[in-house]
Design an enzyme around this catalytic site. Structure first.
Site, mmCIF file in Angstrom:
data_model
loop_
_atom_site.group_PDB
_atom_site.id
_atom_site.type_symbol
_atom_site.label_atom_id
_atom_site.label_comp_id
_atom_site.label_asym_id
_atom_site.label_seq_id
_atom_site.Cartn_x
_atom_site.Cartn_y
_atom_site.Cartn_z
ATOM 1 N N ASP A 113 0.799 -1.220 0.000
ATOM 2 C CA ASP A 113 0.000 0.000 0.000
ATOM 3 C C ASP A 113 0.837 1.278 0.000
ATOM 4 O O ASP A 113 0.327 2.367 0.250
ATOM 5 C CB ASP A 113 -1.004 0.016 1.163
ATOM 6 C CG ASP A 113 -0.365 -0.234 2.524
ATOM 7 O OD1 ASP A 113 0.807 0.145 2.738
ATOM 8 O OD2 ASP A 113 -1.048 -0.813 3.382
ATOM 9 N N ARG A 136 1.245 6.923 0.071
ATOM 10 C CA ARG A 136 0.437 5.905 0.746
ATOM 11 C C ARG A 136 -0.912 5.853 0.067
ATOM 12 O O ARG A 136 -1.575 6.882 -0.089
ATOM 13 C CB ARG A 136 0.298 6.270 2.231
ATOM 14 C CG ARG A 136 -0.622 5.362 3.047
ATOM 15 C CD ARG A 136 -0.057 3.952 3.135
ATOM 16 N NE ARG A 136 -0.684 3.175 4.172
ATOM 17 C CZ ARG A 136 -1.876 2.590 4.083
ATOM 18 N NH1 ARG A 136 -2.603 2.723 2.994
ATOM 19 N NH2 ARG A 136 -2.355 1.901 5.082
ATOM 20 N N ASP A 166 -5.553 -1.133 3.382
ATOM 21 C CA ASP A 166 -4.468 -1.589 4.236
ATOM 22 C C ASP A 166 -4.085 -2.984 3.763
ATOM 23 O O ASP A 166 -4.950 -3.843 3.576
ATOM 24 C CB ASP A 166 -4.894 -1.621 5.701
ATOM 25 C CG ASP A 166 -3.732 -1.885 6.639
ATOM 26 O OD1 ASP A 166 -2.619 -1.383 6.376
ATOM 27 O OD2 ASP A 166 -3.932 -2.590 7.639
ATOM 28 N N THR A 167 -2.797 -3.177 3.540
ATOM 29 C CA THR A 167 -2.309 -4.493 3.134
ATOM 30 C C THR A 167 -1.510 -5.101 4.271
ATOM 31 O O THR A 167 -1.053 -4.397 5.168
ATOM 32 C CB THR A 167 -1.428 -4.398 1.868
ATOM 33 O OG1 THR A 167 -0.302 -3.562 2.128
ATOM 34 C CG2 THR A 167 -2.214 -3.854 0.687
ATOM 35 N N GLU A 179 1.382 -6.376 6.556
ATOM 36 C CA GLU A 179 2.703 -5.785 6.778
ATOM 37 C C GLU A 179 3.829 -6.700 6.328
ATOM 38 O O GLU A 179 3.763 -7.922 6.492
ATOM 39 C CB GLU A 179 2.905 -5.450 8.258
ATOM 40 C CG GLU A 179 2.009 -4.350 8.769
ATOM 41 C CD GLU A 179 2.216 -3.010 8.100
ATOM 42 O OE1 GLU A 179 3.326 -2.745 7.587
ATOM 43 O OE2 GLU A 179 1.259 -2.224 8.061
ATOM 44 N N ARG A 230 4.080 10.907 4.330
ATOM 45 C CA ARG A 230 3.812 10.326 3.013
ATOM 46 C C ARG A 230 2.636 11.073 2.388
ATOM 47 O O ARG A 230 1.676 11.414 3.081
ATOM 48 C CB ARG A 230 3.465 8.842 3.119
ATOM 49 C CG ARG A 230 4.597 7.995 3.663
ATOM 50 C CD ARG A 230 4.177 6.566 3.855
ATOM 51 N NE ARG A 230 3.114 6.470 4.864
ATOM 52 C CZ ARG A 230 2.666 5.330 5.381
ATOM 53 N NH1 ARG A 230 3.165 4.173 4.970
ATOM 54 N NH2 ARG A 230 1.719 5.319 6.293
#
Length: 149
Positions: free
Chosen positions: A10, A24, A29-30, A32, A75
Protein backbone atom coordinates in the site's frame (compact mmCIF):
# COMPACT_ATOMS: atom_id res chain seq x y z
CA UNK A 1 4.06 11.17 -11.52
CA UNK A 2 6.20 8.16 -12.35
CA UNK A 3 6.63 5.09 -10.14
CA UNK A 4 10.19 4.74 -8.82
CA UNK A 5 9.62 1.66 -6.65
CA UNK A 6 7.05 -0.19 -4.56
CA UNK A 7 7.73 -0.22 -0.81
CA UNK A 8 4.97 -2.66 0.13
CA UNK A 9 1.39 -3.43 -0.87
CA UNK A 10 0.00 0.00 0.00
CA UNK A 11 2.99 2.33 -0.34
CA UNK A 12 5.11 3.32 -3.30
CA UNK A 13 7.65 5.99 -4.19
CA UNK A 14 7.04 8.21 -7.19
CA UNK A 15 8.99 10.91 -8.95
CA UNK A 16 6.96 14.07 -8.80
CA UNK A 17 8.28 17.46 -9.90
CA UNK A 18 11.83 16.11 -9.93
CA UNK A 19 11.68 14.70 -6.39
CA UNK A 20 11.15 11.19 -5.00
CA UNK A 21 7.98 11.24 -2.90
CA UNK A 22 6.57 8.37 -0.80
CA UNK A 23 2.86 7.81 -1.49
CA UNK A 24 0.44 5.90 0.75
CA UNK A 25 -2.61 4.52 -1.06
CA UNK A 26 -5.69 5.94 0.68
CA UNK A 27 -8.53 3.73 1.88
CA UNK A 28 -6.74 0.39 1.97
CA UNK A 29 -4.47 -1.59 4.24
CA UNK A 30 -2.31 -4.49 3.13
CA UNK A 31 -0.56 -7.06 5.30
CA UNK A 32 2.70 -5.78 6.78
CA UNK A 33 6.08 -6.82 5.42
CA UNK A 34 8.48 -3.96 6.21
CA UNK A 35 7.15 -2.08 9.26
CA UNK A 36 9.79 -2.11 12.01
CA UNK A 37 8.42 -3.54 15.24
CA UNK A 38 5.38 -5.13 13.55
CA UNK A 39 5.26 -8.81 12.63
CA UNK A 40 5.30 -9.91 9.02
CA UNK A 41 1.71 -10.77 8.09
CA UNK A 42 0.13 -13.44 5.94
CA UNK A 43 -0.15 -12.42 2.26
CA UNK A 44 2.08 -9.37 2.71
CA UNK A 45 4.65 -10.50 0.16
CA UNK A 46 1.89 -11.31 -2.33
CA UNK A 47 0.31 -7.87 -1.83
CA UNK A 48 3.66 -6.18 -2.46
CA UNK A 49 4.32 -8.34 -5.53
CA UNK A 50 0.85 -7.57 -6.90
CA UNK A 51 1.38 -3.81 -6.60
CA UNK A 52 4.78 -4.20 -8.30
CA UNK A 53 3.08 -6.07 -11.15
CA UNK A 54 0.39 -3.38 -11.45
CA UNK A 55 2.84 -0.47 -11.27
CA UNK A 56 6.41 -1.45 -12.07
CA UNK A 57 9.14 1.19 -11.99
CA UNK A 58 8.59 3.65 -14.82
CA UNK A 59 4.79 3.41 -14.78
CA UNK A 60 3.07 6.77 -15.26
CA UNK A 61 0.42 7.39 -12.60
CA UNK A 62 -2.06 10.11 -11.71
CA UNK A 63 -2.39 10.98 -8.02
CA UNK A 64 -5.70 12.18 -6.64
CA UNK A 65 -5.80 13.65 -3.15
CA UNK A 66 -8.63 13.59 -0.65
CA UNK A 67 -9.02 15.97 2.31
CA UNK A 68 -5.66 15.50 4.08
CA UNK A 69 -2.52 15.69 1.96
CA UNK A 70 -0.05 13.79 4.17
CA UNK A 71 0.03 11.24 6.98
CA UNK A 72 2.04 11.30 10.20
CA UNK A 73 5.01 9.75 8.36
CA UNK A 74 4.94 12.63 5.81
CA UNK A 75 3.81 10.33 3.01
CA UNK A 76 1.59 11.86 0.36
CA UNK A 77 -1.90 10.35 0.64
CA UNK A 78 -3.53 9.56 -2.70
CA UNK A 79 -5.81 7.49 -4.84
CA UNK A 80 -3.37 6.28 -7.49
CA UNK A 81 -4.54 5.76 -11.07
CA UNK A 82 -2.42 4.16 -13.77
CA UNK A 83 -2.21 6.77 -16.53
CA UNK A 84 -2.33 4.34 -19.45
CA UNK A 85 -5.70 2.80 -18.66
CA UNK A 86 -7.06 4.63 -15.59
CA UNK A 87 -6.86 1.56 -13.33
CA UNK A 88 -7.30 2.60 -9.69
CA UNK A 89 -4.48 0.78 -7.89
CA UNK A 90 -6.15 1.17 -4.48
CA UNK A 91 -9.25 -0.66 -5.75
CA UNK A 92 -7.24 -3.28 -7.67
CA UNK A 93 -5.46 -4.29 -4.46
CA UNK A 94 -8.82 -4.80 -2.72
CA UNK A 95 -10.46 -6.54 -5.70
CA UNK A 96 -7.77 -9.20 -5.78
CA UNK A 97 -7.85 -9.88 -2.05
CA UNK A 98 -4.46 -8.23 -1.49
CA UNK A 99 -5.87 -5.50 0.80
CA UNK A 100 -8.76 -4.69 3.03
CA UNK A 101 -10.72 -1.44 2.92
CA UNK A 102 -9.49 0.81 5.73
CA UNK A 103 -11.04 4.13 6.70
CA UNK A 104 -8.94 7.05 7.88
CA UNK A 105 -11.31 10.02 8.14
CA UNK A 106 -11.49 12.57 6.71
CA UNK A 107 -10.01 10.80 3.66
CA UNK A 108 -13.08 8.75 2.76
CA UNK A 109 -14.16 9.87 -0.74
CA UNK A 110 -14.07 6.28 -2.09
CA UNK A 111 -15.10 4.55 1.16
CA UNK A 112 -18.27 2.94 -0.24
CA UNK A 113 -16.55 1.70 -3.40
CA UNK A 114 -13.63 0.16 -1.48
CA UNK A 115 -15.84 -1.50 1.13
CA UNK A 116 -18.06 -2.98 -1.60
CA UNK A 117 -14.94 -4.31 -3.33
CA UNK A 118 -13.77 -5.89 -0.07
CA UNK A 119 -17.16 -7.55 0.49
CA UNK A 120 -16.99 -9.05 -3.02
CA UNK A 121 -13.40 -10.24 -2.53
CA UNK A 122 -14.30 -11.84 0.83
CA UNK A 123 -17.35 -13.56 -0.67
CA UNK A 124 -15.23 -14.92 -3.52
CA UNK A 125 -12.46 -16.04 -1.15
CA UNK A 126 -9.96 -13.96 -3.12
CA UNK A 127 -6.35 -13.72 -2.02
CA UNK A 128 -5.78 -13.26 1.68
CA UNK A 129 -9.41 -14.07 2.53
CA UNK A 130 -8.88 -17.74 1.63
CA UNK A 131 -5.12 -17.98 2.21
CA UNK A 132 -5.13 -16.40 5.67
CA UNK A 133 -8.75 -16.50 6.86
CA UNK A 134 -8.69 -12.80 7.68
CA UNK A 135 -6.49 -9.75 7.56
CA UNK A 136 -3.65 -9.01 10.02
CA UNK A 137 -2.53 -12.61 10.58
CA UNK A 138 1.07 -12.64 11.83
CA UNK A 139 3.36 -15.23 10.23
CA UNK A 140 6.83 -14.07 11.20
CA UNK A 141 8.90 -11.81 13.43
CA UNK A 142 9.19 -8.08 12.76
CA UNK A 143 11.78 -7.14 10.13
CA UNK A 144 15.17 -6.10 11.47
CA UNK A 145 15.80 -2.39 11.71
CA UNK A 146 18.36 -0.99 9.33
CA UNK A 147 20.96 0.67 11.54
CA UNK A 148 23.54 1.19 8.81
CA UNK A 149 22.58 4.77 8.00
Amino acid sequence: ATVVRVVDGDTLVVELAGREVPVRLIGIDTPETVAPGRPVECYGAEASDHLRALAPAGTAVRLERDVEARDMYDRLLAYVYRSGDGLLLNRAQVDGGFAEADDHPPNTALRSELHAAEAAARAAGAGLWSACGSADVAVGPPPARDTSG
